[in-house]
Write an enzyme that holds these catalytic residues in place. Structure first.
Site, PDB file in Angstrom:
ATOM      1  CB  ALA A 153      -0.928  -0.177   1.404  1.00  0.00           C
ATOM      2  CE1 TYR A 154       4.859   5.650   3.417  1.00  0.00           C
ATOM      3  CE2 TYR A 154       6.518   4.480   2.008  1.00  0.00           C
ATOM      4  CZ  TYR A 154       6.432   5.370   2.802  1.00  0.00           C
ATOM      5  OH  TYR A 154       6.491   7.059   3.259  1.00  0.00           O
ATOM      6  CB  CYS A 155       5.157   0.372  -2.888  1.00  0.00           C
ATOM      7  SG  CYS A 155       7.055   0.224  -1.651  1.00  0.00           S
ATOM      8  CB  SER A 157       0.163   5.236  -1.304  1.00  0.00           C
ATOM      9  OG  SER A 157       0.792   5.453  -0.631  1.00  0.00           O
ATOM     10  CE  LYS A 158       4.624   9.032   1.263  1.00  0.00           C
ATOM     11  NZ  LYS A 158       4.199  10.003   1.009  1.00  0.00           N
TER      12      LYS A 158
END
Length: 312
Positions: A153-155, A157-158
């Site tokens: 999710a972090y990857c 989103s970024k």
């Protein structure tokens, strides 16, 4: 005037300003002469930061995922300071764990805060930036350039906010608004320290090759971000080696797969036990500090002329 500090008397908005990168950036911009508008979920922490700054500052308790609340906040900031010259979309959260074991609500919240929240920030403050021919800095990450196992999710989103900022630049450049992207590797914040509490993620990081595996001090990284704000830079690198990583991005996914292939069979069973929560103190605050938006009459948003948004 030659030698005039570029931020003196300018108004800068920083989201996610209660701790970590946002707090330190607020301090650094304030020390360089800017007036600060702090936006975030942790009202008491925001008040503490605002009170401790060297220059003029105020804070707004707002959830960046609430588009209407962000519009109200942008208008309130403009009423308070008159103009808005810089906006830094920094608010972010992270979660760890294998995708197939993800908690859908936690996974979605990372996307909502990091990607949707950044878009809400840009949309709310863009009218003011168009008026001031200002600067918008989107905080991205090494995760936008290279895959980080157990952080899907972090990857996502970024990578999303990086693409969003680059695309927004094409739409507003002719208005004199500058758009920048800030890249950070693992930097010493509550979020990263929270990740260190997850055994599988900690072990995976320990196996990463230099310089990707180390945690970097907060101060120098934020100083580079602040210098980028002063220059209205297109790309800002919290750690200098990220410039090379950005240009090598096409090769990074294959390199990461090759490097982690031997480690994942060992880490996979441990990763299954990763907590289904957001990382760090900021992640914990996200679930307990979301404000309740007041009801209010609607008026057209200044960018659309027709979209209903609550009046302040």
């Amino acid at each position: 005037m030659r030698g005039h500090p570029p931020l003196l008397g300018r108004t800068a908005v920083v989201t996610g300003a209660a701790r970590g990168v946002g707090e330190q950036l607020a301090r650094t911009l304030s020390a360089r002469g800017a007036r600060l508008a702090l936006v975030g979920l942790e009202e008491a922490e925001l008040a503490r930061v605002a009170a401790s700054l060297t220059g003029e500052a105020a804070h707004w308790h707002t959830d960046v995922t609430d588009a209407d609340a962000m519009v109200r906040t942008a208008r309130s900031v403009q009423e308070r300071f008159g103009t808005i010259d810089v906006v830094v979309a920094n608010a972010g959260v992270a979660a760890s764990g294998l995708f197939r074991h993800r908690d859908p609500d936690v996974w979605r919240r990372v996307i909502e805060v990091n990607l949707i929240g950044s878009a809400n920030t840009a949309h709310a403050f863009l009218p003011a930036l168009l008026d001031s021919r200002g600067y918008y800095l989107q905080i991205a990450s090494l995760a936008a350039l290279a895959p980080a196992p157990m952080m899907t999710a972090y990857c996502a989103s970024k990578a999303g906010v990086e693409a969003f900022a680059h695309t927004l630049r094409t739409e507003v450049a002719h208005h004199g608004v500058r758009i920048g992207v800030g890249y950070l590797s693992w930097t010493d914040t509550d979020m990263v320290r929270g990740g260190e509490q997850v055994a599988a993620l900690r072990e995976l990081r320990s196996r990463l090759p230099w310089p990707a595996g180390r945690t970097y001090p907060l101060g120098p990284a934020v100083d580079r971000l602040a210098a980028g704000v002063e220059r209205r830079a297109r790309n800002v690198y919290g750690q200098p080696w990220l410039r090379a990583a950005r240009f090598a991005r096409t090769a990074l996914p294959s390199l990461v797969v090759r490097h982690t292939r031997a480690h994942m069979p060992v880490l996979e069973p441990r990763a299954a036990d990763a907590p289904a929560t957001l990382l760090g103190a900021g992640g914990a605050a996200d679930s307990t500090s979301r404000p309740t938006a007041p009801t209010a009459p609607t008026v057209p948003h200044p960018l659309s002329g027709t979209s209903p948004v609550p009046e302040i």
